[in-house]
Motif scaffolding. Structure first.
Motif, PDB file in Angstrom:
ATOM      1  N   SER A 266      19.776 -31.261   3.504  1.00 20.93           N
ATOM      2  CA  SER A 266      20.999 -31.092   2.724  1.00 20.93           C
ATOM      3  C   SER A 266      21.539 -29.692   2.974  1.00 20.93           C
ATOM      4  CB  SER A 266      20.722 -31.314   1.241  1.00 20.93           C
ATOM      5  OG  SER A 266      19.716 -30.418   0.797  1.00 20.93           O
ATOM      6  N   ILE A 267      22.814 -29.488   2.651  1.00 22.29           N
ATOM      7  CA  ILE A 267      23.463 -28.200   2.896  1.00 22.29           C
ATOM      8  C   ILE A 267      23.948 -27.620   1.575  1.00 22.29           C
ATOM      9  CG2 ILE A 267      25.305 -26.963   4.098  1.00 22.29           C
ATOM     10  CD1 ILE A 267      23.328 -28.201   6.016  1.00 22.29           C
ATOM     11  N   ALA A 268      23.499 -26.406   1.277  1.00 18.99           N
ATOM     12  CA  ALA A 268      23.952 -25.678   0.092  1.00 18.99           C
ATOM     13  C   ALA A 268      24.908 -24.582   0.530  1.00 18.99           C
ATOM     14  CB  ALA A 268      22.759 -25.071  -0.653  1.00 18.99           C
ATOM     15  N   GLY A 269      26.091 -24.562  -0.069  1.00 18.31           N
ATOM     16  CA  GLY A 269      27.088 -23.562   0.279  1.00 18.31           C
ATOM     17  C   GLY A 269      26.914 -22.286  -0.522  1.00 18.31           C
ATOM     18  N   ALA A 270      27.239 -21.160   0.095  1.00 20.17           N
ATOM     19  CA  ALA A 270      27.260 -19.886  -0.627  1.00 20.17           C
ATOM     20  C   ALA A 270      28.469 -19.870  -1.559  1.00 20.17           C
ATOM     21  CB  ALA A 270      27.339 -18.724   0.356  1.00 20.17           C
ATOM     22  N   MET A 271      28.419 -19.009  -2.561  1.00 19.25           N
ATOM     23  CA  MET A 271      29.581 -18.818  -3.431  1.00 19.25           C
ATOM     24  C   MET A 271      30.114 -17.416  -3.247  1.00 19.25           C
ATOM     25  SD  MET A 271      29.952 -18.860  -7.580  1.00 19.25           S
ATOM     26  CE  MET A 271      31.089 -17.643  -8.270  1.00 19.25           C
ATOM     27  N   LEU A 272      31.440 -17.313  -3.057  1.00 28.44           N
ATOM     28  CA  LEU A 272      32.133 -16.041  -3.021  1.00 28.44           C
ATOM     29  C   LEU A 272      33.138 -16.009  -4.167  1.00 28.44           C
ATOM     30  CD1 LEU A 272      31.507 -16.964   0.142  1.00 28.44           C
ATOM     31  CD2 LEU A 272      32.598 -14.780   0.606  1.00 28.44           C
ATOM     32  N   TYR A 273      33.532 -14.804  -4.580  1.00 26.45           N
ATOM     33  CA  TYR A 273      34.454 -14.677  -5.694  1.00 26.45           C
ATOM     34  C   TYR A 273      35.884 -14.973  -5.237  1.00 26.45           C
ATOM     35  CZ  TYR A 273      30.686 -12.057  -8.006  1.00 26.45           C
ATOM     36  OH  TYR A 273      29.487 -11.667  -8.570  1.00 26.45           O
ATOM     37  N   SER A 274      36.599 -15.816  -5.964  1.00 25.64           N
ATOM     38  CA  SER A 274      37.983 -16.109  -5.606  1.00 25.64           C
ATOM     39  C   SER A 274      38.875 -14.889  -5.801  1.00 25.64           C
ATOM     40  CB  SER A 274      38.512 -17.285  -6.436  1.00 25.64           C
ATOM     41  OG  SER A 274      38.351 -17.054  -7.825  1.00 25.64           O
ATOM     42  N   GLY A 275      38.535 -14.015  -6.746  1.00 24.26           N
ATOM     43  CA  GLY A 275      39.327 -12.812  -6.975  1.00 24.26           C
ATOM     44  C   GLY A 275      39.150 -11.759  -5.903  1.00 24.26           C
ATOM     45  N   THR A 276      37.954 -11.695  -5.318  1.00 22.88           N
ATOM     46  CA  THR A 276      37.650 -10.781  -4.213  1.00 22.88           C
ATOM     47  C   THR A 276      36.980 -11.618  -3.123  1.00 22.88           C
ATOM     48  OG1 THR A 276      35.619 -10.207  -5.423  1.00 22.88           O
ATOM     49  CG2 THR A 276      37.434  -8.645  -5.542  1.00 22.88           C
ATOM     50  N   PRO A 277      37.775 -12.266  -2.262  1.00 16.23           N
ATOM     51  CA  PRO A 277      37.242 -13.300  -1.355  1.00 16.23           C
ATOM     52  C   PRO A 277      36.205 -12.825  -0.358  1.00 16.23           C
ATOM     53  CG  PRO A 277      39.635 -13.454  -1.522  1.00 16.23           C
ATOM     54  CD  PRO A 277      39.242 -12.174  -2.179  1.00 16.23           C
ATOM     55  N   TYR A 278      36.040 -11.527  -0.188  1.00 13.14           N
ATOM     56  CA  TYR A 278      35.040 -11.019   0.748  1.00 13.14           C
ATOM     57  C   TYR A 278      33.690 -10.783   0.087  1.00 13.14           C
ATOM     58  CZ  TYR A 278      36.319  -6.689  -1.605  1.00 13.14           C
ATOM     59  OH  TYR A 278      36.560  -5.742  -2.567  1.00 13.14           O
ATOM     60  N   LEU A 279      33.620 -10.873  -1.262  1.00 12.94           N
ATOM     61  CA  LEU A 279      32.403 -10.528  -1.982  1.00 12.94           C
ATOM     62  C   LEU A 279      31.606 -11.786  -2.315  1.00 12.94           C
ATOM     63  CD1 LEU A 279      31.004  -7.969  -3.067  1.00 12.94           C
ATOM     64  CD2 LEU A 279      32.091  -8.410  -5.278  1.00 12.94           C
ATOM     65  N   GLN A 280      30.378 -11.845  -1.837  1.00 12.06           N
ATOM     66  CA  GLN A 280      29.522 -13.009  -2.043  1.00 12.06           C
ATOM     67  C   GLN A 280      28.789 -12.896  -3.369  1.00 12.06           C
ATOM     68  OE1 GLN A 280      26.901 -15.002   1.146  1.00 12.06           O
ATOM     69  NE2 GLN A 280      25.445 -13.675   0.091  1.00 12.06           N
ATOM     70  N   TYR A 281      29.006 -13.882  -4.244  1.00  8.44           N
ATOM     71  CA  TYR A 281      28.262 -13.927  -5.502  1.00  8.44           C
ATOM     72  C   TYR A 281      26.781 -14.140  -5.213  1.00  8.44           C
ATOM     73  CZ  TYR A 281      26.238 -15.929  -9.731  1.00  8.44           C
ATOM     74  OH  TYR A 281      25.408 -16.212 -10.791  1.00  8.44           O
ATOM     75  N   GLU A 282      26.480 -15.150  -4.385  1.00  5.17           N
ATOM     76  CA  GLU A 282      25.104 -15.363  -3.957  1.00  5.17           C
ATOM     77  C   GLU A 282      25.070 -16.396  -2.837  1.00  5.17           C
ATOM     78  OE1 GLU A 282      23.096 -16.854  -7.512  1.00  5.17           O
ATOM     79  OE2 GLU A 282      23.308 -18.906  -6.769  1.00  5.17           O
TER      80      GLU A 282
END
Length: 587
Positions: A266-282
């Motif tokens: 299975s594939i799990a996607g990373a999450m990035l912030y929509s307000g700062t699209p370059y910053l990865q939440y995790e």
């Protein structure tokens, strides 16, 4: 040849238009100009166009480790003066030039394909490419291909659960609609709220009205519909309604799974912030002493070394429902019926998926930090306390869990976040009640209402100085962090003398700094959201006493609880129980 991944020249669909200004996620180069109508990049004479970026580097090690693909080709679509295309292998510490070939001059758009050599270097994690332009050129895309045959075909059903967030939902649909139209995929929107209308006409989009059974109930209903479709789907993709993804994420995920040797992958996607699209939440999360811990949290993906760190990281233990594509197995266990936070963790663990992450497969979503409150923390901690019971000790040990829980709650108390500590204790109390609590969902609603009222009555935020939201722009946050660090150099008595509230640019409790203050302000780095708290000795002492008593009861009753839940939760979590809920909730 089969197209493995299309290089993303630029975000071409809404809401990805918000990414204008963040071209370094896709490509970079001096004097490059992007033309959105043609979806092409103008590359001037004697300049270099680089795709060594988060969105466009190719995770070749994952392909070599998990798939049957043995040969890789690169293809460039362009017109103009041409130049040299350089292919690099990215390792942990350096770049290796693997191959180079010429792009001939052409006044018309042409496609040039080249087999990539020396890809079996074991240290190579990713591929990246650059184009050295001899003359002015217009680059359409760069793609990676293989001549190998696919191991399987995928028929993916996409499930989005929504509750009264129509604008966010439309953005989510629009972001992946091109990928849906170009494949056999279908989209199922599970509507837990009021009537919705969407401005898209497609026989691939189905809206299903559902009783508000929370996130778990919405995704369970979507999975149920996929299983019972006449043309049964092979895979499901779960997405939140306030998340949006690149169309290529679905294409890259499905293509990888079509070649993957393990049919349980299975594939799990990373999450990035929509307000700062370059910053990865995790990138995902792994298990810790108590609960879970984010992998590569708050990494700036504008720096390519952070993309490499993602490739070197261990796989997460669960697939987050902002983007998770997984196989629909014969005896798939449905989502746990009582979580609102942590549903995805239990779902992945109980179904034992082989979870893989792929570079650039991700979703953008608002920061979770603005959702921090006593009710949400109650739900989150209730799920984390239940996980070691349902998991039967595979990832967590009872004594370590309760020890970690105690450490966590004491940090919350010492950091003056008393309402959250109250919520954690409430979660512990309710888990130990047993069937009389879980058998009626009104118990949860009543508990949430009491916590919300408690938080409102005891709020002392107005008594603390709070910076205005405009003070927390990017420059303001940097200045604030510098001032915060300077304050820490002062002796303890000096900080106490001024009685100013401490400011933490981390949403975790800060007990050491709080000890020198009468109050704390916690500020989210992602969006400037704030939580302000004040010291209260009576409340703190009461919480510490209750924590000690409840911890002892949990340890004493743990074996009994595990036996109870093992004997009773199969029926509560069965498809028969879910189906009864769905029938009651059809509108």
């Amino acid at each position: 040849m089969s197209d493995l991944t299309l290089t993303e020249i630029w975000p071409f669909s809404s809401p990805l238009k918000e990414h204008y200004g963040y071209q370094f996620l896709y490509f970079f180069g001096e004097e490059m100009v992007y033309f959105p109508q043609e979806n092409e990049i103008y590359a001037p004479k004697n300049k270099t166009l680089s795709f060594r970026t988060y969105m466009n580097a190719f995770p070749i090690k994952k392909w070599k480790d998990h798939t049957n693909v043995k040969d890789f080709f690169i293809r460039c679509n362009y017109k103009g003066g041409g130049g040299n295309l350089l292919i690099f292998g990215e390792t942990k510490q350096k770049r290796i030039l693997l191959d180079t070939f010429q792009l001939p001059e052409s006044d018309e758009e042409i496609s040039v394909t080249h087999k990539i050599s020396d890809i079996y270097n074991k240290d190579i994690l990713m591929l990246s490419c650059e184009i050295l332009c001899r003359e002015d050129s217009y680059i359409k895309n760069v793609s990676y291909f293989t001549s190998e045959n696919k191991l399987r075909s995928l028929n993916t059903g996409i499930v989005i659960t929504t509750y009264n967030r129509q604008a966010d939902l439309i953005n989510a649909i629009e972001s992946i609609l091109p990928a849906i139209r170009d494949s056999q995929s279908k989209l199922f929107i599970i509507n837990n709220g009021n009537e919705i209308t969407i401005p898209f006409e497609s026989d691939k989009i189905h809206i299903i009205d559902n009783l508000n059974l929370g996130g778990s109930g919405g995704f369970a209903r979507g999975l149920y519909e996929l299983i019972h479709e006449k043309n049964q789907f092979t895979h499901a993709l779960f997405m939140d309604d306030d998340a949006y993804s690149h169309p290529s994420s679905l294409k890259k995920s499905m293509t990888f799974l079509e070649y993957c040797a393990d049919d349980n992958a299975s594939i799990a996607g990373a999450m990035l912030y929509s307000g700062t699209p370059y910053l990865q939440y995790e990138l995902g999360a792994t298990n810790t002493l108590y609960g879970i811990k984010s992998i590569n949290q708050n990494h700036d993906m504008g720096y390519f070394e952070n993309t490499i760190k993602n490739e070197l990281s261990d796989s997460p233990i669960f697939g987050p429902w902002w983007y998770f594509i997984f196989p629909i197995k014969k005896h798939i266990v449905p989502p746990f019926p009582f979580f609102v936070r942590g549903d995805d963790v239990a779902f992945s663990l109980q179904n034992d998926f082989n979870i893989i992450t792929l570079s650039s497969v991700s979703a953008w979503q608002p920061s979770f930090e603005y959702k921090i409150s006593a009710p949400t923390e109650y739900l989150a901690n209730r799920s984390f306390l239940m996980l070691p019971i349902l998991d039967e000790g595979k990832h967590w040990d009872c004594k370590k869990v309760i020890a970690g829980f105690s450490q966590h709650i004491r940090r919350e108390i010492d950091g003056y976040r008393y309402p959250i500590a109250e919520a954690m204790l409430a979660a512990l109390e309710d888990i130990m009640i047993g069937n009389s609590f879980w058998s009626d969902e009104r118990n949860t609603l009543a508990r949430l209402a009491r916590l919300k009222q408690m938080e409102k009555q005891n709020s002392e935020i107005s008594q603390l100085h709070r910076a205005s939201p405009t003070d927390h722009n990017q420059i303001g946050r940097k200045c604030g962090r510098v001032w915060y660090k300077l304050q820490l150099t002062l002796p303890l008595f000096a900080r106490l003398k001024f009685r100013t509230p401490g400011i933490s640019y981390n949403m975790w409790p800060q007990p050491i700094e709080a000890a020198a203050r009468k109050g704390m302000i916690y500020v989210s780095q992602a969006d400037g959201y704030e939580i302000a708290c004040r010291f209260n000795s009576k409340w703190a002492n009461d919480l510490l006493k209750r924590e000690k008593i409840l911890r002892g009861l949990y340890e004493k009753k743990f074996s009994e609880m595990r036996t109870y839940y093992k004997n009773n939760f199969h029926s509560l979590q069965s498809w028969e129980t879910w189906n009864t809920k769905f029938l009651q909730g059809d509108k």
